[in-house]
Scaffold this motif. Structure first.
Motif, PDB file in Angstrom:
ATOM      1  N   THR A 169     -30.307  -0.892  16.995  1.00 21.58           N
ATOM      2  CA  THR A 169     -30.208  -1.911  15.964  1.00 21.58           C
ATOM      3  C   THR A 169     -30.547  -1.280  14.614  1.00 21.58           C
ATOM      4  O   THR A 169     -31.204  -0.226  14.563  1.00 21.58           O
ATOM      5  CB  THR A 169     -31.179  -3.070  16.226  1.00 21.58           C
ATOM      6  OG1 THR A 169     -32.524  -2.577  16.112  1.00 21.58           O
ATOM      7  CG2 THR A 169     -30.949  -3.667  17.609  1.00 21.58           C
ATOM      8  N   LEU A 201     -22.762  -4.922  17.027  1.00 27.93           N
ATOM      9  CA  LEU A 201     -23.915  -5.538  16.370  1.00 27.93           C
ATOM     10  C   LEU A 201     -23.516  -6.570  15.317  1.00 27.93           C
ATOM     11  O   LEU A 201     -24.360  -7.329  14.829  1.00 27.93           O
ATOM     12  CB  LEU A 201     -24.775  -4.453  15.719  1.00 27.93           C
ATOM     13  CG  LEU A 201     -25.444  -3.460  16.680  1.00 27.93           C
ATOM     14  CD1 LEU A 201     -25.946  -2.241  15.920  1.00 27.93           C
ATOM     15  CD2 LEU A 201     -26.576  -4.127  17.438  1.00 27.93           C
ATOM     16  N   CYS A 208     -26.544   0.597   9.858  1.00 28.66           N
ATOM     17  CA  CYS A 208     -27.258   1.517  10.753  1.00 28.66           C
ATOM     18  C   CYS A 208     -27.296   2.931  10.201  1.00 28.66           C
ATOM     19  O   CYS A 208     -27.750   3.853  10.890  1.00 28.66           O
ATOM     20  CB  CYS A 208     -26.597   1.545  12.121  1.00 28.66           C
ATOM     21  SG  CYS A 208     -26.711   0.005  13.034  1.00 28.66           S
TER      22      CYS A 208
END
Length: 370
Positions: A169, A201, A208
């Motif tokens: 995440t 996600l 990220c």
């Protein structure tokens, strides 16, 4: 100006040597190139352009990447993923440097010793959970490498999505980056499947990477519809040096770079990266859900990107092997990795699930369309 002929009408002495109708789940590298990518290559093919990245497509690529990764991002196209990783890791290490990475990382297990042989780097593989590094593992390896008797850790390398199909995440990346930077380590991301992770996600590519503290990125294209090519993307120039010269010295400087660059413009100029990745992910979720219903098949990893990891019983595996290229990992419980691609169809998935069901002697009516 006369219109260029369609690719299928161009004369050639090449011979079709494969079955275009064959579908497999061995790797997302087995798929062809997306039609929009092939159209972009044809677009770039006319006339002459200056070589070695001085062409109009490569010059414009900076703007394309900055829309996704921020105002200081610099993109350096290379031929392949191993080359991208080797160039990127050299750009954030000294000659005595070491790379902290997951024990199951691609850079550690599947790049033929490239980082060691080409860059002279020591790889410090740390235990991972479903392919993901935890903060405690990083702290432990740093404590064990405190003096000159050990190679000095200088970079933390994260794989997104991981080799086991899981995704960090943005918060997990940010936490690791903060810890790494506190110990003066740069952060590298092997983003061969970054698009799949971001699509899974539901976040932009920057979430990220640049926004989470990643300093340099190996951005993947081949697994997401490109014919060939990856990019080294510098996200924090203050921590990175010498990429252009390292790319040349590492034999990754393309003379006809326009054909690398135009593919990334097609991938990132609109939403092709997201469409391709989201579709591959959706097919993996469907595949995982169908296989989980079959007795004799166990889905053993979370299905978060475009990979499904399963264990087949011997009775199921044997009859499948003649039709599908399945490769049990003898070192890891005979797990079989199944990969979905941008061109994997629902029919492909249901056909495979039905074949598995037949091999397991289970009714297949739930796996095929009526």
């Amino acid at each position: 100006m006369t219109a260029s002929p369609r690719p299928s009408s161009l004369p050639t002495d090449a011979i079709l040597r494969h079955d275009p109708g064959r579908r497999d789940f061995t790797s997302d590298n087995c798929s062809g190139a997306h039609p929009e990518i092939l159209s972009a290559l044809l677009l770039a093919n006319g006339g002459h352009q200056e070589a070695y990245g001085k062409d109009g497509y490569t010059t414009h690529l900076k703007d394309t990447f900055r829309r996704h990764f921020g105002p200081v991002a610099e993109a350096f196209p290379v031929f392949n993923g191993t080359g991208a990783n080797v160039v990127a890791l050299q750009a954030v290490t000294s000659r005595w440097g070491a790379v902290v990475c997951a024990d199951r990382a691609h850079v550690n297990q599947e790049e033929g010793g490239g980082p060691e042989h080409v860059a002279g780097l020591k790889l410090l593989g740390v235990p991972s959970a479903d392919g993901k590094i935890g903060p405690r593992a990083v702290e432990a390896v740093l404590r064990a490498s405190a003096d000159e008797h050990s190679a000095r850790p200088q970079v933390l390398s994260l794989t997104q999505a991981t080799e086991l199909g899981t995704c960090y995440t943005p918060e997990e990346v940010r936490d690791l980056a903060v810890r790494a930077h506190a110990h003066d380590l740069a952060v590298h991301m092997d983003g061969a499947r970054l698009a799949n992770a971001a699509a899974s996600l539901g976040v932009p590519l920057s979430a990220c990477t640049a926004d989470a503290g990643v300093d340099i990125l190996s951005f993947g294209g081949t697994k997401n519809g490109l014919l060939f090519g990856e990019c080294v993307v510098v996200l924090d120039p203050s921590r990175v040096s010498g990429v252009a010269r390292l790319r040349k010295r590492t034999t990754q400087l393309a003379s006809k770079m326009r054909f690398l660059s135009v593919q990334f413009e097609a991938l990132l100029g609109g939403d092709l990266w997201q469409r391709n990745a989201a579709h591959a992910n959706a097919m993996a979720r469907l595949l995982g859900s169908l296989l989980a219903q079959v007795e004799g098949v166990k889905v053993v990893r979370p299905v978060e990107a475009n990979a499904v990891f399963v264990i087949f019983s011997g009775a199921v595996l044997a009859p499948l092997s003649g039709r599908y290229d399945l490769r049990p990992d003898e070192k890891n419980r005979n797990e079989v990795r199944l990969m979905c691609s941008f061109d994997t169809t629902e029919e492909d998935v249901r056909d495979f699930a039905a074949a598995v069901a037949r091999a397991a002697d289970v009714r297949e009516k739930d796996f095929l369309r009526p």
